[in-house]
Design an enzyme around this catalytic site. Sequence first.
Site, PDB file in Angstrom:
ATOM      1  N   ALA A  83      21.745  34.209  60.989  1.00  0.00           N
ATOM      2  CA  ALA A  83      22.695  35.179  60.447  1.00  0.00           C
ATOM      3  C   ALA A  83      22.787  35.019  58.939  1.00  0.00           C
ATOM      4  O   ALA A  83      22.849  33.912  58.428  1.00  0.00           O
ATOM      5  CB  ALA A  83      24.068  34.975  61.082  1.00  0.00           C
ATOM      6  N   ASP A  84      22.796  36.152  58.235  1.00  0.00           N
ATOM      7  CA  ASP A  84      23.007  36.056  56.789  1.00  0.00           C
ATOM      8  C   ASP A  84      24.420  36.552  56.472  1.00  0.00           C
ATOM      9  O   ASP A  84      25.202  36.838  57.376  1.00  0.00           O
ATOM     10  CB  ASP A  84      21.931  36.840  56.031  1.00  0.00           C
ATOM     11  CG  ASP A  84      21.960  38.326  56.316  1.00  0.00           C
ATOM     12  OD1 ASP A  84      21.000  39.004  55.922  1.00  0.00           O
ATOM     13  OD2 ASP A  84      22.926  38.811  56.927  1.00  0.00           O
ATOM     14  N   SER A  85      24.737  36.659  55.173  1.00  0.00           N
ATOM     15  CA  SER A  85      26.127  36.990  54.816  1.00  0.00           C
ATOM     16  C   SER A  85      26.580  38.327  55.353  1.00  0.00           C
ATOM     17  O   SER A  85      27.743  38.490  55.707  1.00  0.00           O
ATOM     18  CB  SER A  85      26.362  36.992  53.310  1.00  0.00           C
ATOM     19  OG  SER A  85      25.264  36.526  52.631  1.00  0.00           O
TER      20      SER A  85
END
Lengths: 139, 75
Positions: B33-35
């Site tokens: 997961a990224d931001s």
Amino acid sequence: MKVYIVKDADKQSAIEKVKIAYANDVGKELVWTYDTQGKPISGSCNLSISHTSGVYVLAVSDRGVGVDIECQSRHISPKLGDIRLWTQKEAYAKMLGTGLTREIVNSFDGDDRVKTFDVDGKYWLSTCSDDERVEIQRL
Amino acid sequence: MTFEKLVEIIANVMNLDKSTLTMETSFKDDLNADSLDVVEIIMEVENEFGVEISDEEIVNYNTIGDVVRSLDENI
């Protein structure tokens, strides 16, 4: 600032390509490490890194810098605006070093230090820095 | 209950099979997961659970279990 874009390479190869290009451009070795937040830090310059499927980007400047790249087709909740705006928020937040705060996510409305580029009609790339010169190199 | 609701949200946002998600699942290491993913998940969680999650708390959310425990504490 120098922005290096590497496509279709794994992270390790991308990093190697960037280091070689930087050494060619500047005549110095580019070395960095990461802090506990995953932020790249270097003794001699400011760095920002972003990657998304198929592409790795590294920006380097003697001023503070933030960079973000996303696929144009990436889905984003309409409550958050569009993906182009999102890259601007990320680049801005990364330059400030604060990370994406609620305030930035909700209230960021543009900033003169942010520039956005269309990469190959496939990606949005945003940079944010007081350094107005942006030299983009494809590796 | 909290766990079920939460994995539903995560599976939705990240387009995953929720049966693969456990309390130990790490957002960054397991889900990549990224931001943006995190912000979208938090947004849905706040909506669903009727809470507000501070930036300080988000920094501590490494696994699904961290979020579940935090939500259970608040309710």
